[in-house]
Motif scaffolding. Structure first.
Motif, mmCIF file in Angstrom:
data_model
loop_
_atom_site.group_PDB
_atom_site.id
_atom_site.type_symbol
_atom_site.label_atom_id
_atom_site.label_comp_id
_atom_site.label_asym_id
_atom_site.label_seq_id
_atom_site.Cartn_x
_atom_site.Cartn_y
_atom_site.Cartn_z
ATOM 1 N N ALA A 93 -43.393 -17.933 -21.033
ATOM 2 C CA ALA A 93 -44.761 -17.713 -20.638
ATOM 3 C C ALA A 93 -45.662 -18.715 -21.106
ATOM 4 O O ALA A 93 -46.815 -19.055 -20.702
ATOM 5 C CB ALA A 93 -45.368 -16.402 -20.988
ATOM 6 N N ASP A 94 -45.210 -19.444 -22.359
ATOM 7 C CA ASP A 94 -45.859 -20.553 -22.730
ATOM 8 C C ASP A 94 -45.921 -21.830 -21.947
ATOM 9 O O ASP A 94 -46.511 -22.789 -22.699
ATOM 10 C CB ASP A 94 -45.458 -20.831 -24.189
ATOM 11 C CG ASP A 94 -43.970 -21.212 -24.305
ATOM 12 O OD1 ASP A 94 -43.368 -21.393 -23.200
ATOM 13 O OD2 ASP A 94 -43.521 -21.303 -25.354
ATOM 14 N N GLY A 95 -45.048 -22.012 -21.081
ATOM 15 C CA GLY A 95 -45.225 -23.001 -20.104
ATOM 16 C C GLY A 95 -44.071 -24.011 -20.578
ATOM 17 O O GLY A 95 -44.112 -25.058 -19.900
ATOM 18 N N MET A 135 -40.550 -10.020 -23.093
ATOM 19 C CA MET A 135 -39.990 -10.535 -23.956
ATOM 20 C C MET A 135 -40.395 -12.139 -24.249
ATOM 21 O O MET A 135 -39.490 -12.948 -24.460
ATOM 22 C CB MET A 135 -38.273 -10.432 -24.203
ATOM 23 C CG MET A 135 -37.755 -9.199 -24.341
ATOM 24 S SD MET A 135 -36.147 -8.985 -24.278
ATOM 25 C CE MET A 135 -35.753 -9.769 -25.994
ATOM 26 N N GLY A 136 -41.592 -12.291 -23.624
ATOM 27 C CA GLY A 136 -42.201 -13.943 -23.816
ATOM 28 C C GLY A 136 -41.705 -14.655 -22.457
ATOM 29 O O GLY A 136 -41.980 -15.989 -22.443
ATOM 30 N N LEU A 137 -41.175 -14.082 -21.312
ATOM 31 C CA LEU A 137 -40.633 -14.831 -20.359
ATOM 32 C C LEU A 137 -41.690 -14.501 -19.349
ATOM 33 O O LEU A 137 -42.455 -13.678 -18.808
ATOM 34 C CB LEU A 137 -39.501 -14.366 -19.766
ATOM 35 C CG LEU A 137 -38.139 -14.334 -20.740
ATOM 36 C CD1 LEU A 137 -37.023 -13.869 -19.608
ATOM 37 C CD2 LEU A 137 -37.921 -15.759 -21.103
ATOM 38 N N ALA A 138 -41.817 -15.898 -18.652
ATOM 39 C CA ALA A 138 -42.708 -15.816 -17.265
ATOM 40 C C ALA A 138 -41.764 -15.366 -15.989
ATOM 41 O O ALA A 138 -42.480 -14.743 -15.040
ATOM 42 C CB ALA A 138 -43.570 -17.193 -16.953
ATOM 43 N N PHE A 158 -42.524 -12.095 -14.516
ATOM 44 C CA PHE A 158 -43.082 -11.147 -15.209
ATOM 45 C C PHE A 158 -44.459 -11.460 -15.520
ATOM 46 O O PHE A 158 -45.163 -10.339 -16.242
ATOM 47 C CB PHE A 158 -42.237 -11.201 -16.750
ATOM 48 C CG PHE A 158 -40.789 -11.049 -16.488
ATOM 49 C CD1 PHE A 158 -40.125 -9.809 -16.158
ATOM 50 C CD2 PHE A 158 -40.046 -12.105 -16.419
ATOM 51 C CE1 PHE A 158 -38.915 -9.588 -16.197
ATOM 52 C CE2 PHE A 158 -38.591 -11.951 -16.371
ATOM 53 C CZ PHE A 158 -38.170 -10.618 -16.162
ATOM 54 N N THR A 159 -45.051 -12.510 -15.412
ATOM 55 C CA THR A 159 -46.558 -12.755 -15.233
ATOM 56 C C THR A 159 -47.087 -13.289 -13.901
ATOM 57 O O THR A 159 -46.348 -13.618 -13.137
ATOM 58 C CB THR A 159 -46.630 -13.801 -16.498
ATOM 59 O OG1 THR A 159 -46.317 -14.789 -16.137
ATOM 60 C CG2 THR A 159 -46.104 -13.257 -17.851
ATOM 61 N N ALA A 160 -48.401 -13.340 -14.135
ATOM 62 C CA ALA A 160 -49.150 -13.692 -12.837
ATOM 63 C C ALA A 160 -48.881 -15.084 -12.370
ATOM 64 O O ALA A 160 -48.622 -15.725 -11.347
ATOM 65 C CB ALA A 160 -50.437 -13.482 -12.713
ATOM 66 N N ASP A 161 -48.901 -16.017 -13.534
ATOM 67 C CA ASP A 161 -48.469 -17.234 -13.567
ATOM 68 C C ASP A 161 -47.074 -17.551 -12.948
ATOM 69 O O ASP A 161 -46.818 -18.593 -12.559
ATOM 70 C CB ASP A 161 -48.675 -17.886 -14.983
ATOM 71 C CG ASP A 161 -50.039 -17.988 -15.480
ATOM 72 O OD1 ASP A 161 -51.047 -17.873 -14.334
ATOM 73 O OD2 ASP A 161 -50.449 -17.768 -16.627
ATOM 74 N N GLY A 162 -46.181 -16.606 -13.382
ATOM 75 C CA GLY A 162 -44.963 -16.824 -12.977
ATOM 76 C C GLY A 162 -44.571 -16.965 -11.332
ATOM 77 O O GLY A 162 -43.336 -17.332 -11.251
#
Length: 722
Positions: A93-95, A135-138, A158-162
């Motif tokens: 998720a941190d890119g 667990m920190g994944l996008a 797992f996130t909108a950015d993903g």
């Protein structure tokens, strides 16, 4: 040279072939392919160098063998898989750049990590991340490989950015569920990339104490057991091959054949695998106990523990003294001396090995009492070994024993059994007697194993004694040679440092060792299943009796176990909790983990299988099936068996069927024929049950029907009327 694409997607998945979706993967796979080629060449050179190097002796030879084994195993894995070493990738998720997860770790010449090992802590999110805990994944991508190329893949975000860059390939569960219904084969197919979060948590759990993995049919218990074995060997230095390693115990031979490829595919080729029969030489020919009451009595751990008393019957020192004559000199050996010698072995020394220690103590006692001419030690020993009365008295008081003879006597000498197991009633003692002492049954195996552990190998004891005599004779010959050489040096007039140095060298301990000819010594091949093991994994553990558990406990002093099973699949019932059962047999640190999702069996089949087991076991832990294929359970006549199979084979070019309950039915490469009790742990595309009501009555019959029904991954046919 242009590297062929790693992707080979069917036409209906052409949208997934968009370069925007797979171009980054293609670049990464090109780097992996180049690194693989270089790694294989480098490993081949290292292996050749190791094989050409001198073998050495002792620890040096062992280290060389371990390194050859390591290099060979890694080379075999790299050559076996190629690009399909890669399971998928995950993006943080941190890119940060995606991290690719593989069966093995792989680093290129510049130190760039191309694949991280699936067992490493860094890979855990790839298996364990969920929408509730990403667990920190996008995002996460998993591949499905077919003949070395990617035939499908699916993405989870797992996130909108993903969502960016994944929309055309989003497929959180349906592709995974579809993969569960893929064709089966004679060997368990590769499932590493489809491990789910609930399974991964168990695979990565620590090794201290006993971990119970409880789960119904189709929950992936066997997958967990195998992958946990590989993970423990990678992550826990206490369990490495040099420190005992891991023993994997399966329920029957077809099961071991079915899972034979899994551990090697995970890079672990040094794990010992067996069924309980393999632990005892008599297991290969042992039959099933025909008397249920005799089987029940032999299943008790108490009877196994009675073996110790049976052996101690043969460890009583003589109650009277005797006179031993050495070189015309009489030496008195009292009853107290015999008792002292019989106390010489260290606690836990096997009976047959202990006799040599008793003999050594007797030699010391007699040597201290001897006041005749000063005999060299070896001549003194030789005189004692020629004393038939002394040897005969020792043989009668502490004989070398065979495990088969000891256990056979229990079943043919009622008084002996009553002495060793005084809690048995007269009727029970009578029930255990039989005409042929060594007509071994499966129920006898724990007692034979306990006897062999308690006694040790009598032939090994004899072999050690013979080897000792050979070495003594060699040293005596060497002493004569040394004496002659020293006389020759003296006669030649040599003196000073050279002469003194020669004498010192020839008399030294190093010379005595180096001049020993070990080719004259008898060598016993190691028993690879004797243990001790650092960890033991037991699948279908609900079937083990208390006595059978003792076979495994004796091989694992650390009490580090993975216990995999389902109480509802115990053919003879399992009324206790797992904790109650395991505490009773001798385990204390016990953790419980449960699997409740049925990934294998379609809901249509489970709807018919659940009432079968609940009729006998109302509290059975029946798992919830997460997939449905729309195929109802088919009922018909036994006369339709050939028609059913011919129709299925014509309609399906791949896959495996199994006919269960038709002993005379001949199997083929694609149609197995098995009794219900040999189907645990296996799975088939089509299962045909033949007269399931004839499988048996009560709990045993219900469990056999339930297990047989839930082996099917696609379709179940029930035929009756024979």
């Amino acid at each position: 040279m242009r590297v062929p694409s790693a992707f080979d997607l069917p036409d209906q998945l052409s949208r997934k072939a968009d370069p925007a979706l797979i171009a980054a993967d293609e670049r990464h796979f090109a780097a992996v392919a180049e690194c693989l080629e270089e790694s294989i060449a480098e490993l081949s050179d290292l292996l050749d160098a190791e094989l050409r190097a001198p073998g050495g002796t002792g620890r040096q030879a062992m280290d060389r063998d371990i390194e050859v084994h390591r290099l060979t195993g890694r080379l075999r894995t790299l050559r076996r898989f190629g690009l399909d070493l890669c399971l998928g990738h995950m993006a943080g998720a941190d890119g940060s750049e995606p991290v690719y997860v593989g069966r093995l770790g792989l680093t290129d010449a510049e130190g760039r990590r191309l694949l991280i090992d699936w067992r490493s802590p860094a890979a855990e999110p790839f298996f364990a991340a969920t929408h509730a805990d990403p667990m920190g994944l996008a995002s996460r991508r998993r591949y499905r490989w077919t003949r070395g190329r990617i035939s499908d893949y699916w993405d989870e975000v797992f996130t909108a950015d993903g969502l960016e860059g994944h929309a055309a390939a989003l497929d959180d569960q349906s592709a995974f569920i579809a993969s569960l219904g893929g064709n089966r084969s004679e060997r368990m197919r590769d499932v590493l990339s489809t491990i789910q979060a609930d399974q991964d948590a168990i695979i990565r759990a620590g090794s201290r104490g006993a971990l119970v993995v409880d789960g119904g049919p189709g929950t992936g218990k066997t997958v967990v057991a195998l992958h946990r074995t590989a993970h423990l060997l990678y992550s826990d230095p206490r369990l490495g091959h040099r420190r005992g390693g891991v023993l994997f115990v399966g329920p029957h031979r077809p099961y071991l054949s079915y899972v034979a490829d899994v551990l090697p595919s995970l890079g672990e080729e040094g794990v010992q695998t067996c069924v309980l029969r393999d632990l005892v030489p008599e297991g290969a020919g042992a039959s099933v106990e025909t008397d249920p009451e005799a089987a029940r009595l032999k299943a008790s751990a108490d009877l196994v523990k009675a073996i110790d008393k049976a052996v101690r019957f043969y460890e009583e020192p003589p109650a009277e003294g005797m006179t031993v004559t050495v070189d015309l000199t009489d030496v008195r050996l009292t009853a107290a001396d015999w008792a002292e010698a019989f106390d010489a072995p260290e606690p836990g020394t096997p009976h047959n090995e202990a006799r040599n220690q008793i003999w050594e103590r007797l030699v010391e006692i007699l040597r201290d009492r001897y006041d005749g001419d000063d005999l060299p030690p070896e001549q003194f020993r030789r005189a004692l070994r020629q004393d038939k009365e002394l040897l005969g008295t020792l043989q009668r008081a502490w004989p070398l024993l065979e495990a088969a003879d000891l256990v056979g006597d229990l079943w043919t000498v009622p008084a002996y059994l009553r002495m060793c197991a005084p809690w048995l009633s007269s009727d029970e003692v009578r029930r255990l007697q039989r005409a042929d002492a060594q007509a071994w049954t499966v129920s006898d195996l724990p007692l034979l194993d306990a006897a062999r552990q308690r006694l040790g190998d009598p032939e090994a004891a004899r072999r050690r004694q013979r080897n000792k005599a050979v070495l003594a004779a060699q040293r005596e010959r060497m002493d004569h040679v040394v004496d002659n050489l020293i006389h020759a040096v003296a006669d030649s007039g040599a003196d000073g440092d050279d002469g003194e140095g020669l004498v010192t060298m020839l008399r030294g301990a190093d010379a005595q060792v180096s001049l020993v000819d070990e080719s004259e010594l008898a060598v016993l091949a190691p028993d690879l299943l004797a243990g001790p093991f650092a960890h033991i994994v037991v699948d279908e553990a609900q079937e083990l009796t208390d006595a059978e558990w003792q076979m495994l406990l004796s091989r694992c002093p650390s009490r580090s176990f993975t216990v995999v099973g389902d109480r509802a699949q115990a053919r003879h019932g399992f009324t206790e909790s797992w904790r109650e059962r395991l505490e009773r047999i001798g385990l204390d640190r016990i953790d419980l983990a449960s699997l409740s999702v049925n990934y294998r069996t379609p809901a249509e089949i489970m709807a018919e299988a659940e009432p079968v087991v609940r009729a006998a076991l109302p509290d059975a832990n029946v798992p919830t099936s997460i997939r449905s294929n729309g195929l109802p359970v088919v009922h018909g006549s036994v006369a339709d068996l050939d028609t059913v199979l011919d129709g299925w084979l014509a309609a399906h070019a791949d896959g495996i069927a199994c006919v269960i309950g038709a002993p005379g039915f001949p199997g083929t490469p694609r149609v197995r024929s098995l009794p219900p009790e040999l189907t645990k742990g296996l799975e088939f595309d089509l299962v045909v049950l033949v007269d399931p009501e004839k499988f048996g009555t009560g709990v045993e019959g219900a469990v056999d029907r339930y297990v047989a029904m839930t082996r099917a991954t696609r379709q179940l046919v029930v035929l009756t009327g024979s």
